[in-house]
Design a protein around this motif. Structure first.
Motif: not given
Length: 323
Positions: A1-22
């Motif tokens: 999945m990550y061809p160039y290395g392993t990240p420590t920050v990955v996309p948040a699952q069930n991401f809800d930008p409205v909930k995060d903004a609030h």
């Protein structure tokens, strides 16, 4: 999945930008700020997700999230959060511009960015730099640097490196011989040959060239560069070699340098962690511990404090310690 290395920050699952903004608004409303809530959201979302949160924040509250963060936080914690909320291309442009502003140039920053990015990344940065500052990045580099180092940066800035991945053993042997003739076998150094080979060949081909050089001479090209060059041009050529052989090692050494000695270079620490957390920070952490005998977390613990420290822990994928 990550061809160039392993990240420590990955996309948040069930991401809800409205909930995060609030949640972010709530963390900064009224008396006092809930810094833990800021860390929990901003440090656990990708840059793309953070941009979406900012759009929703402005839509729902008619306020700018970065401005609110700036009024509610301070110091390195504020710088880190603002950096995380800045689109990554703009972040690189800011770093390059600041490295060339005022008296003196921070050549280290120019090397770190231009020697490690792909052609498309450099082209994107050049376009955005012109939009943001009304100046061409190449012209700025030319006016702020000189000599062999200037030529190296201009070559990198053209972003014409072969990225085909095609390898040719005979051509590698030939390039290795040409580098030997241009450096160790002559009085004075023909830096243009080093420039041409190290800025144009693809990484896989460069690996072959480095191996060929070592088998011809019995020592590494890096050793020859240290002997033949000095100052910024030496640092730039070595950075390219290091990125070819082990990019995680290069960035581990950048992190170590930011914290070793008297005082911490927080700007460097923040930049490396922001730019690598979504690419290969896990690999950098493992390499760091191998190189320096102590974990990256323990170095951060000794060199930073408070919310800033906890935010850095989150970005490198480490749990907060009780202390």
């Amino acid at each position: 999945m990550y061809p160039y290395g392993t990240p420590t920050v990955v996309p948040a699952q069930n991401f809800d930008p409205v909930k995060d903004a609030h949640a972010l608004r709530k963390a900064m409303k009224g008396f006092g700020t809930d810094e833990d809530a800021l860390i929990a959201i901003i440090c656990h979302r990708t840059n793309e997700q953070r941009q979406e949160i900012q759009r929703q924040y402005k839509t729902h509250f008619g306020k700018d999230l970065i401005e609110d963060i700036q009024s509610e936080t301070s110091g390195n914690f504020e710088k880190l959060l603002v950096g995380l909320l800045t689109p990554i291309v703009d972040f690189y442009c800011n770093e390059l511009c600041d490295a060339m502003k005022g008296i003196g140039t921070d050549e280290d920053v120019l090397i770190e960015i231009l020697c490690t990015l792909s052609n498309s990344e450099i082209h994107t940065i050049k376009k955005q730099y012109l939009r943001m500052y009304g100046a061409h990045l190449e012209s700025e580099l030319k006016s702020e640097t000189s000599g062999n180092f200037k030529r190296l940066l201009v070559s990198l800035c053209t972003a014409h490196r072969d990225e085909s991945g095609h390898v040719d053993q005979a051509a590698a042997a030939n390039d290795a011989r040409e580098l030997l003739k241009a450096g160790e076998l002559r009085v004075g150094t023909d830096e243009s040959m080093f420039n041409m080979v190290l800025c144009q060949r693809n990484y896989q081909q460069l690996k072959l060239i480095l191996n060929e050089y070592e088998s011809i001479t019995g020592h590494s090209l890096e050793k020859a560069i240290k002997r033949e060059f000095s100052g910024d041009i030496q640092e730039g050529l070595l950075a390219i070699c290091k990125c070819v052989t082990n990019k995680a090692e290069y960035f581990a050494s950048r992190l170590h340098k930011s914290m070793a000695g008297l005082g911490t270079n927080d700007r460097q620490l923040i930049r490396v962690i922001i730019t690598r957390s979504e690419i290969d920070m896990k690999d950098i952490k493992v390499t760091f511990e191998k190189m320096y005998g102590k974990s990256l977390k323990s170095w951060i613990k000794g060199d930073t404090s408070g919310d800033y420290k906890h935010a850095l822990y989150a970005l490198i994928g480490e749990q907060r310690s009780s202390s």
